[in-house]
Design a protein around this motif. Structure first.
Motif, short mmCIF file in Angstrom:
data_model
loop_
_atom_site.label_atom_id
_atom_site.label_comp_id
_atom_site.label_asym_id
_atom_site.label_seq_id
_atom_site.Cartn_x
_atom_site.Cartn_y
_atom_site.Cartn_z
N MET A 192 33.34 59.90 72.93
CA MET A 192 33.26 58.54 73.46
C MET A 192 33.61 58.51 74.94
SD MET A 192 32.63 55.48 72.64
CE MET A 192 32.87 53.86 73.23
N PHE A 193 34.63 59.28 75.33
CA PHE A 193 35.06 59.31 76.73
C PHE A 193 33.96 59.88 77.62
CE2 PHE A 193 37.78 59.32 80.25
CZ PHE A 193 37.65 60.52 80.92
N GLU A 194 33.26 60.92 77.14
CA GLU A 194 32.20 61.53 77.93
C GLU A 194 31.04 60.55 78.14
OE1 GLU A 194 34.65 64.50 76.10
OE2 GLU A 194 33.34 63.11 75.08
N ALA A 195 30.71 59.77 77.11
CA ALA A 195 29.62 58.80 77.23
C ALA A 195 29.98 57.71 78.24
CB ALA A 195 29.31 58.17 75.87
N THR A 196 31.23 57.26 78.23
CA THR A 196 31.68 56.25 79.19
C THR A 196 31.66 56.81 80.60
OG1 THR A 196 33.10 55.31 77.48
CG2 THR A 196 33.53 54.64 79.75
N LEU A 197 32.12 58.03 80.75
CA LEU A 197 32.13 58.68 82.05
C LEU A 197 30.71 58.89 82.57
CD1 LEU A 197 34.00 59.90 84.17
CD2 LEU A 197 33.76 62.08 83.00
N LEU A 198 29.80 59.29 81.68
CA LEU A 198 28.41 59.47 82.06
C LEU A 198 27.79 58.13 82.48
CD1 LEU A 198 25.95 61.34 82.28
CD2 LEU A 198 25.45 60.79 79.89
N PHE A 199 28.08 57.06 81.73
CA PHE A 199 27.56 55.74 82.08
C PHE A 199 28.09 55.30 83.45
CE2 PHE A 199 25.92 51.61 81.64
CZ PHE A 199 26.90 50.72 82.09
N LEU A 200 29.35 55.48 83.72
CA LEU A 200 29.92 55.10 85.01
C LEU A 200 29.32 55.92 86.15
CD1 LEU A 200 33.69 54.56 84.13
CD2 LEU A 200 31.97 52.82 84.65
N PHE A 201 29.10 57.20 85.91
CA PHE A 201 28.48 58.05 86.91
C PHE A 201 27.06 57.60 87.21
CE2 PHE A 201 28.15 61.64 89.53
CZ PHE A 201 26.93 62.24 89.30
N MET A 202 26.29 57.28 86.19
CA MET A 202 24.92 56.80 86.38
C MET A 202 24.91 55.45 87.09
SD MET A 202 23.07 58.18 82.86
CE MET A 202 22.26 56.65 82.64
N PHE A 203 25.86 54.59 86.74
CA PHE A 203 25.96 53.29 87.40
C PHE A 203 26.28 53.46 88.88
CE2 PHE A 203 26.45 48.85 87.70
CZ PHE A 203 27.53 48.61 88.52
N LEU A 204 27.16 54.39 89.21
CA LEU A 204 27.52 54.65 90.59
C LEU A 204 26.32 55.16 91.39
CD1 LEU A 204 29.79 54.82 92.70
CD2 LEU A 204 30.17 57.15 91.93
N ILE A 205 25.54 56.04 90.80
CA ILE A 205 24.35 56.56 91.47
C ILE A 205 23.33 55.44 91.69
CG2 ILE A 205 22.33 58.07 91.19
CD1 ILE A 205 24.21 60.10 89.91
N ALA A 206 23.13 54.59 90.68
CA ALA A 206 22.18 53.48 90.82
C ALA A 206 22.67 52.49 91.88
CB ALA A 206 21.99 52.78 89.48
N ALA A 207 23.97 52.23 91.91
CA ALA A 207 24.51 51.29 92.90
C ALA A 207 24.33 51.83 94.31
CB ALA A 207 25.99 51.03 92.62
N CYS A 208 24.55 53.12 94.49
CA CYS A 208 24.36 53.72 95.82
C CYS A 208 22.90 53.70 96.24
CB CYS A 208 24.89 55.15 95.83
SG CYS A 208 26.68 55.26 95.72
N ALA A 209 22.00 53.82 95.28
CA ALA A 209 20.58 53.85 95.60
C ALA A 209 20.05 52.46 95.96
CB ALA A 209 19.79 54.41 94.42
N PHE A 210 20.52 51.42 95.27
CA PHE A 210 19.96 50.10 95.46
C PHE A 210 20.80 49.18 96.33
CE2 PHE A 210 17.98 51.44 91.44
CZ PHE A 210 16.67 51.35 91.83
N LEU A 211 22.04 49.52 96.61
CA LEU A 211 22.90 48.65 97.40
C LEU A 211 22.39 48.44 98.83
CD1 LEU A 211 25.47 46.97 97.25
CD2 LEU A 211 26.71 48.94 98.10
N PRO A 212 21.95 49.48 99.55
CA PRO A 212 21.45 49.24 100.90
C PRO A 212 20.26 48.29 100.94
CG PRO A 212 21.90 51.56 100.61
CD PRO A 212 22.04 50.90 99.26
N SER A 213 19.36 48.39 99.96
CA SER A 213 18.20 47.49 99.96
C SER A 213 18.58 46.07 99.59
CB SER A 213 17.12 48.01 99.01
OG SER A 213 17.61 48.01 97.68
N MET A 214 19.68 45.90 98.85
CA MET A 214 20.14 44.56 98.52
C MET A 214 20.88 43.94 99.70
SD MET A 214 21.32 45.24 94.56
CE MET A 214 22.53 43.98 94.63
N LEU A 215 21.64 44.74 100.43
CA LEU A 215 22.41 44.22 101.55
C LEU A 215 21.54 44.01 102.78
CD1 LEU A 215 25.70 46.30 101.37
CD2 LEU A 215 25.35 43.92 100.70
N PHE A 216 20.59 44.90 103.01
CA PHE A 216 19.73 44.84 104.19
C PHE A 216 18.28 44.81 103.75
CE2 PHE A 216 23.47 47.48 105.18
CZ PHE A 216 24.08 46.62 106.08
N PRO A 217 17.76 43.63 103.35
CA PRO A 217 16.37 43.57 102.90
C PRO A 217 15.42 43.85 104.06
CG PRO A 217 17.29 41.37 103.07
CD PRO A 217 18.41 42.34 103.31
#
Length: 100
Positions: free
Chosen positions: A1-26
């Motif tokens: 269970m801990f590994e799945a949560t860690l994997l989800f958080l890691f994927m969320f962090l990667i997605a946030a880094c990828a899409f955050l600049p386009s959301m902040l600076f359209p």
């Protein structure tokens, strides 16, 4: 269970880094001046040389006006008044120029 949560958080962090600049600076479409000096719609594919020259001239004129005035204030309300003063003087100078 801990590994799945860690994997989800890691994927969320990667997605946030990828899409955050386009959301902040359209991405903005290029703008160009029309004949009156206002921003008009972009009818062509690119900015023509004439509109670039117009924009450079207007920026030079605005810098010339601002250099004769007091320094730009830091307060937001005073900045709006300062911008209105600069724009009014810019319009006065453009109206006083002979049409060619």
């Amino acid at each position: 269970m801990f590994e799945a949560t860690l994997l989800f958080l890691f994927m969320f962090l990667i997605a946030a880094c990828a899409f955050l600049p386009s959301m902040l600076f359209p991405a903005k479409s290029p703008q160009q001046f029309d004949a009156t000096g206002d921003f008009g719609s972009n009818s062509g594919l690119g900015v023509s040389e004439d509109s670039t020259l117009q924009q450079n001239f207007l920026m030079h004129l605005q810098n010339e006006i601002e250099s004769a005035l007091f320094p730009r204030p830091t307060d937001s309300i005073l900045q709006r008044h300062y911008d209105a003063l600069v724009n009014a003087e810019l319009e006065n100078r453009l109206a006083a120029m002979p049409d060619s």
